[in-house]
Design an enzyme around this catalytic site. Structure first.
Site, PDB file in Angstrom:
ATOM      1  N   ASN A 102       0.793  -1.237   0.063  1.00 13.79           N
ATOM      2  CA  ASN A 102       0.063   0.169   0.079  1.00 13.79           C
ATOM      3  C   ASN A 102       0.966   1.231  -0.036  1.00 13.79           C
ATOM      4  OD1 ASN A 102      -0.534   2.192   2.346  1.00 13.79           O
ATOM      5  ND2 ASN A 102       0.319   0.026   3.411  1.00 13.79           N
ATOM      6  N   PHE A 106      -1.371   8.336   4.563  1.00 14.54           N
ATOM      7  CA  PHE A 106      -2.071   9.000   5.638  1.00 14.54           C
ATOM      8  C   PHE A 106      -3.286   9.674   4.892  1.00 14.54           C
ATOM      9  CE2 PHE A 106       2.032   9.641   8.557  1.00 14.54           C
ATOM     10  CZ  PHE A 106       1.917   8.385   8.880  1.00 14.54           C
ATOM     11  N   SER A 168       5.974   5.271   8.650  1.00 18.16           N
ATOM     12  CA  SER A 168       5.212   4.822   7.103  1.00 18.16           C
ATOM     13  C   SER A 168       6.536   5.323   6.233  1.00 18.16           C
ATOM     14  CB  SER A 168       3.829   5.770   7.234  1.00 18.16           C
ATOM     15  OG  SER A 168       3.558   5.845   5.961  1.00 18.16           O
ATOM     16  N   ASN A 170       5.240   6.087   3.151  1.00 22.80           N
ATOM     17  CA  ASN A 170       4.587   6.571   2.121  1.00 22.80           C
ATOM     18  C   ASN A 170       4.328   8.025   2.085  1.00 22.80           C
ATOM     19  OD1 ASN A 170       3.858   3.906   0.894  1.00 22.80           O
ATOM     20  ND2 ASN A 170       2.422   3.716   2.664  1.00 22.80           N
ATOM     21  N   THR A 171       5.127   8.865   3.281  1.00 18.13           N
ATOM     22  CA  THR A 171       5.165  10.304   3.298  1.00 18.13           C
ATOM     23  C   THR A 171       6.420  10.459   3.216  1.00 18.13           C
ATOM     24  OG1 THR A 171       3.083  10.472   4.811  1.00 18.13           O
ATOM     25  CG2 THR A 171       4.486  12.178   4.904  1.00 18.13           C
ATOM     26  N   LYS A 208       6.107   3.743  16.808  1.00 12.87           N
ATOM     27  CA  LYS A 208       5.934   2.841  15.875  1.00 12.87           C
ATOM     28  C   LYS A 208       7.223   2.950  14.865  1.00 12.87           C
ATOM     29  CE  LYS A 208       2.820   0.243  12.606  1.00 12.87           C
ATOM     30  NZ  LYS A 208       1.594  -0.200  12.185  1.00 12.87           N
ATOM     31  N   ASN A 239       6.124  -1.406  11.096  1.00 10.84           N
ATOM     32  CA  ASN A 239       5.433  -1.032  10.277  1.00 10.84           C
ATOM     33  C   ASN A 239       5.995  -1.929   8.901  1.00 10.84           C
ATOM     34  OD1 ASN A 239       3.931   0.781   8.636  1.00 10.84           O
ATOM     35  ND2 ASN A 239       4.705   2.564  10.060  1.00 10.84           N
TER      36      ASN A 239
END
Length: 352
Positions: A102, A106, A168, A170-171, A208, A239
């Site tokens: 994925n 966010f 994450s 993805n940022t 995390k 993560n």
């Protein structure tokens, strides 16, 4: 969930949340066995199996997830201001690999919308332990810790625990906050905000972390979180990963984003063991990554996890997996001579 597997993954995800939101799943009636009940941070968990952040991003499905049998539910990640996240398509099902990639980024309805739902759920007599996973807006400067401080101030009085998500993939730039100096500044600021909440019971603050850390980076993080002014109450390991094992088979294996599910299982378990040893077992760990059976959960506990979370296996197999994992874990504990999961925490980490 299985009945939505023919749909594209994001539509499937939305339908699964809808089913949980409207409590369309049969409630677990049978109480959890005492062998899997535990206490942590002054809270009672009827079982150690939780749902990881990323499924119920907008805090819509907490009651349905509780009814399904989860011992705790982590919502989010939630950002201060609403944001759409990354462009679609942004989630891919790797069926052959029992995995998901994925790059949601966010996507969040923001603090205000999520706050009202968490507050309403928290006032119910029958509910799960609720964790709020805090993220950072894409347009905020990465070195600015204000988004996390704001999240602590917003949710500190109503969350059972809070999570600072700096891992994450993805940022852009977010994972840099795991570096020693940046992390020390971040944690000290959010802990100060937490300690000044003015509530009767301060919520535990967890960090995390990513699985894609080298040995030196893991040592740095452990050293930071063991410092008195940076002493978090727990860590979530781990993560999604940006690595791609060479044996992935799916056509979507090269998509950009975080990989979760079966390929992450052993990576995560090793990472849990590393952090348990590096922190001397002093900081509780929630283990997540590739948990699909009671044995998987047991291995995470042996490595040092006090609690365990699912996500990808729940997406693939649906609600029955929660009760099956709990049943299998209870059977394994009994067969190994453990009266309670607390007796098994870190046993393999200490012997390796």
């Amino acid at each position: 969930m299985p009945f939505t597997r023919r749909l594209d993954p994001e539509t499937s995800h939305k339908l699964a949340v809808f089913a949980m939101k409207h409590c369309l799943i049969k409630k677990q009636v049978k109480p959890d066995p005492e062998s899997i009940a535990t206490r942590l941070w002054g809270m009672h968990f009827s079982n150690p199996i939780g749902l990881a952040a990323g499924f119920d991003k907008q805090a819509e499905a907490m009651q349905g997830l509780h009814r399904t049998g989860f011992g705790f539910v982590e919502i989010g990640s939630v950002t201060p201001e609403p944001q759409d996240g990354n462009k679609k398509p942004r989630v891919f099902r790797l069926d052959e690999d029992k995995a998901i990639i994925n790059r949601y980024g966010f996507n969040s309805e923001g603090h205000e919308a999520v706050y009202s739902r968490v507050k309403m759920e928290g006032e119910k007599q029958e509910r799960a332990v609720i964790g709020v996973n805090l993220g950072k807006n894409k347009l905020s400067a990465m070195e600015d810790v204000g988004d996390y401080v704001d999240g602590v101030k917003k949710f500190g009085a109503i969350a059972d625990y809070l999570v600072i998500n700096v891992s994450s993939p993805n940022t852009a730039g977010l994972r840099r906050l795991q570096q020693k100096n940046e992390l020390e500044n971040l944690i000290s600021c959010v802990l100060e905000a937490r300690n000044n909440l003015g509530v009767t019971k301060l919520p535990p603050l967890l960090l995390k972390i990513a699985p894609d850390l080298n040995e030196e980076e893991r040592k740095d993080i452990a050293n930071v979180i063991l410092k008195e002014h940076c002493r978090v109450d727990g860590i979530i390991v781990c993560n999604t990963t940006t690595s791609r094992p060479s044996d992935l088979k799916s056509e979507f294996k090269d998509q950009t984003g975080g990989l979760s599910g079966q390929p992450l299982k052993d990576i995560s378990t090793r990472c849990i063991g590393d952090f348990y040893r590096l922190t001397g077992g002093q900081i509780p760990i929630i283990g997540v990554g590739g948990v699909a059976t009671g044995q998987d959960a047991f291995e995470k506990i042996l490595a040092g996890a006090s609690l365990v979370q699912l996500y990808t296996s729940f997406a693939f197999q649906g609600p029955p997996i929660v009760r099956r994992i709990k049943r299998e874990l209870d059977e394994i504990l009994r067969s190994k001579g453990y009266k309670n999961i607390s007796e098994a925490i870190g046993k393999s980490a200490l012997s390796s």
